[in-house]
Design an enzyme around this catalytic site. Structure first.
Site, PDB file in Angstrom:
ATOM      1  CB  SER A 110      -0.869  -0.010   1.260  1.00 36.57           C
ATOM      2  OG  SER A 110      -1.412   1.270   1.495  1.00 36.57           O
ATOM      3  CG  ASN A 111      -1.250   4.921  -0.487  1.00 39.32           C
ATOM      4  OD1 ASN A 111      -1.391   5.755   0.405  1.00 39.32           O
ATOM      5  ND2 ASN A 111      -2.264   4.168  -0.903  1.00 39.32           N
ATOM      6  CE1 TYR A 135      -3.766  -1.785   5.127  1.00 43.10           C
ATOM      7  CE2 TYR A 135      -3.198   0.472   4.532  1.00 43.10           C
ATOM      8  CZ  TYR A 135      -3.584  -0.799   4.169  1.00 43.10           C
ATOM      9  OH  TYR A 135      -3.799  -1.101   2.841  1.00 43.10           O
ATOM     10  CE  LYS A 139      -1.619  -3.993   3.282  1.00 44.55           C
ATOM     11  NZ  LYS A 139      -2.063  -5.282   2.771  1.00 44.55           N
TER      12      LYS A 139
HETATM   13  N1  NAD Z   1      -8.671  -0.709  -1.966  1.00 45.65           N
HETATM   14  C1  NAD Z   1      -7.544  -0.034  -2.203  1.00 45.65           C
HETATM   15  O1  NAD Z   1      -7.515   0.965  -2.912  1.00 45.65           O
HETATM   16  C2  NAD Z   1      -6.256  -0.530  -1.576  1.00 45.65           C
HETATM   17  C3  NAD Z   1      -5.153   0.337  -1.538  1.00 45.65           C
HETATM   18  C4  NAD Z   1      -3.957  -0.131  -1.012  1.00 45.65           C
HETATM   19  C5  NAD Z   1      -3.860  -1.449  -0.582  1.00 45.65           C
HETATM   20  N2  NAD Z   1      -4.948  -2.260  -0.609  1.00 45.65           N
HETATM   21  C6  NAD Z   1      -4.807  -3.647  -0.109  1.00 45.65           C
HETATM   22  O2  NAD Z   1      -5.513  -4.527  -0.976  1.00 45.65           O
HETATM   23  C7  NAD Z   1      -6.042  -5.602  -0.219  1.00 45.65           C
HETATM   24  C8  NAD Z   1      -7.547  -5.711  -0.462  1.00 45.65           C
HETATM   25  O3  NAD Z   1      -8.169  -4.505  -0.057  1.00 45.65           O
HETATM   26  P1  NAD Z   1      -9.744  -4.311  -0.216  1.00 45.65           P
HETATM   27  O4  NAD Z   1      -9.970  -2.875  -0.424  1.00 45.65           O
HETATM   28  O5  NAD Z   1     -10.247  -5.292  -1.200  1.00 45.65           O
HETATM   29  O6  NAD Z   1     -10.250  -4.689   1.259  1.00 45.65           O
HETATM   30  P2  NAD Z   1     -11.522  -5.571   1.677  1.00 45.65           P
HETATM   31  O7  NAD Z   1     -11.713  -5.354   3.154  1.00 45.65           O
HETATM   32  O8  NAD Z   1     -12.668  -5.323   0.786  1.00 45.65           O
HETATM   33  O9  NAD Z   1     -11.004  -7.067   1.448  1.00 45.65           O
HETATM   34  C9  NAD Z   1     -10.110  -7.694   2.321  1.00 45.65           C
HETATM   35  C10 NAD Z   1     -10.592  -9.127   2.540  1.00 45.65           C
HETATM   36  O10 NAD Z   1      -9.629  -9.777   3.395  1.00 45.65           O
HETATM   37  C11 NAD Z   1     -10.330 -10.638   4.264  1.00 45.65           C
HETATM   38  N3  NAD Z   1      -9.532 -10.891   5.462  1.00 45.65           N
HETATM   39  C12 NAD Z   1      -9.178  -9.996   6.427  1.00 45.65           C
HETATM   40  N4  NAD Z   1      -8.531 -10.627   7.426  1.00 45.65           N
HETATM   41  C13 NAD Z   1      -8.461 -11.947   7.081  1.00 45.65           C
HETATM   42  C14 NAD Z   1      -7.952 -13.101   7.715  1.00 45.65           C
HETATM   43  N5  NAD Z   1      -7.367 -13.050   8.918  1.00 45.65           N
HETATM   44  N6  NAD Z   1      -8.084 -14.299   7.091  1.00 45.65           N
HETATM   45  C15 NAD Z   1      -8.695 -14.396   5.874  1.00 45.65           C
HETATM   46  N7  NAD Z   1      -9.223 -13.334   5.230  1.00 45.65           N
HETATM   47  C16 NAD Z   1      -9.104 -12.120   5.835  1.00 45.65           C
HETATM   48  C17 NAD Z   1     -11.623  -9.894   4.601  1.00 45.65           C
HETATM   49  O11 NAD Z   1     -12.625 -10.803   5.045  1.00 45.65           O
HETATM   50  C18 NAD Z   1     -11.944  -9.208   3.279  1.00 45.65           C
HETATM   51  O12 NAD Z   1     -12.870  -9.967   2.503  1.00 45.65           O
HETATM   52  C19 NAD Z   1      -5.665  -5.343   1.235  1.00 45.65           C
HETATM   53  O13 NAD Z   1      -4.469  -6.044   1.530  1.00 45.65           O
HETATM   54  C20 NAD Z   1      -5.417  -3.854   1.262  1.00 45.65           C
HETATM   55  O14 NAD Z   1      -4.532  -3.497   2.298  1.00 45.65           O
HETATM   56  C21 NAD Z   1      -6.143  -1.824  -1.075  1.00 45.65           C
END
Ligand code: NAD
Length: 268
Positions: A110-111, A135, A139
């Site tokens: 992540s950023n 958080y 990362k």
């Molecule tokens: N959405 C963005 O723009 C963005 C930006 C930077 C990084 N990210 C990273 O991308 C990834 C997905 O993000 P997102 O926006 O889809 O989030 P989200 O919350 O929609 O999805 C994350 C999923 O991970 C699952 N999860 C969490 N803890 C868990 C565990 N202990 N065991 C199994 N599953 C688990 C949750 O149930 C959820 O369905 C994350 O790692 C997030 O940090 C997302």
């Protein structure tokens, strides 16, 4: 591709999107996992599992070629929750991958692993980590963990420092950080297929004029973003950081100013 690919976080926003978009790209042997089952179609292979449980992760990574690791808490949370889900969860995943001889891991970084860099700094793949939150720290840990597993155990990895991945940009910060679903899919596809990968840091960002990141490493690996934030009308974007002077100074935005007790002048 016929090799088995496991997508963690498959019930979530980006994991769910990738579970579908990778199938559309021709991945025939995909399996999704998450701690809850949500928005999974009948024809998709899915297995419930908690990343906190090493035994269950070892079971589900048997015969897997690559893992697309998107399961995590995606925002700031308590130290306890971040430690358990993001740090121990990611550690368990890499350990299971080592035990089962998984070849590659694409890690959703992540950023916020670099959030305390100033917005005036142009970062690249060699830029120091500068986490802005528990958080972001998780990362940064995942990036170093994957470097260690690449160097020590030859598990290839690509860490994507994702900016803001949404269907369309929503906030003015996204003028620098937005990435479309198809551009993120393209990066993940490169991470799974590219022959020359060892341990890579790339930025998850579309072709945005005002990007804070020099993404030349991604371009060397063949990334050709097809989307750009610049085709959207910026007037309709929200201004969430507008009244937060600190957020406007740093790449991590409001993650940097939340619970801040430091001295901004020391963060050069
Ligand atoms: N959405 C963005 O723009 C963005 C930006 C930077 C990084 N990210 C990273 O991308 C990834 C997905 O993000 P997102 O926006 O889809 O989030 P989200 O919350 O929609 O999805 C994350 C999923 O991970 C699952 N999860 C969490 N803890 C868990 C565990 N202990 N065991 C199994 N599953 C688990 C949750 O149930 C959820 O369905 C994350 O790692 C997030 O940090 C997302």
């Amino acid at each position: 591709m016929k090799k088995k690919i496991l997508v963690t976080g498959a019930s979530g926003h980006l994991g769910g999107m990738l579970f579908k978009s990778l199938a559309n790209l021709g991945y025939k042997n995909l399996e999704g996992t998450d701690l809850k089952k949500k928005n999974i179609d009948k024809n998709q292979k899915f297995i419930l599992g908690n990343l906190k449980n090493l035994k269950s992760i070892i079971k589900m990574t048997k015969g897997v070629y690559a893992i697309v690791h998107f399961g995590a808490i995606p925002i700031e949370d308590t130290q306890h929750n971040i430690l358990q889900n993001n740090i121990i969860g990611t550690y368990n995943l890499f350990e299971a991958a080592r035990i089962n001889k998984v070849k590659r891991i694409i890690f959703a970084s992540s950023n916020h692993a670099i959030g305390f860099h100033r917005r005036t700094a142009k970062l690249n793949q060699y830029s120091n980590q500068r986490p802005d939150s528990h958080y972001g720290l998780s990362k940064a840990f995942g990036e170093e963990l994957s470097r260690f597993y690449a160097d020590k155990f030859n598990i290839k990895s690509m860490c994507i420092r994702i900016g803001s991945c949404l269907e369309v940009p929503e906030d003015r910060r996204h003028i620098s950080t937005w990435i479309s679903y198809s551009d993120l899919t393209q990066l993940v596809d490169i991470g799974i297929r590219h022959k020359a990968i060892h341990h890579e840091i790339v930025y998850g960002v579309s072709k945005n004029k005002k990007s804070w990141w020099n993404n030349s490493r991604a371009h060397q690996l063949g990334y050709k973003p097809i989307d750009s934030v610049d085709r959207f009308n910026f007037h309709s974007l929200s201004k969430n950081e507008h009244k937060d002077k600190m957020a406007l100074l740093f790449q991590g935005g409001v993650f940097t100013s939340a619970n801040f007790k430091g001295n901004i002048k020391n963060i050069k």
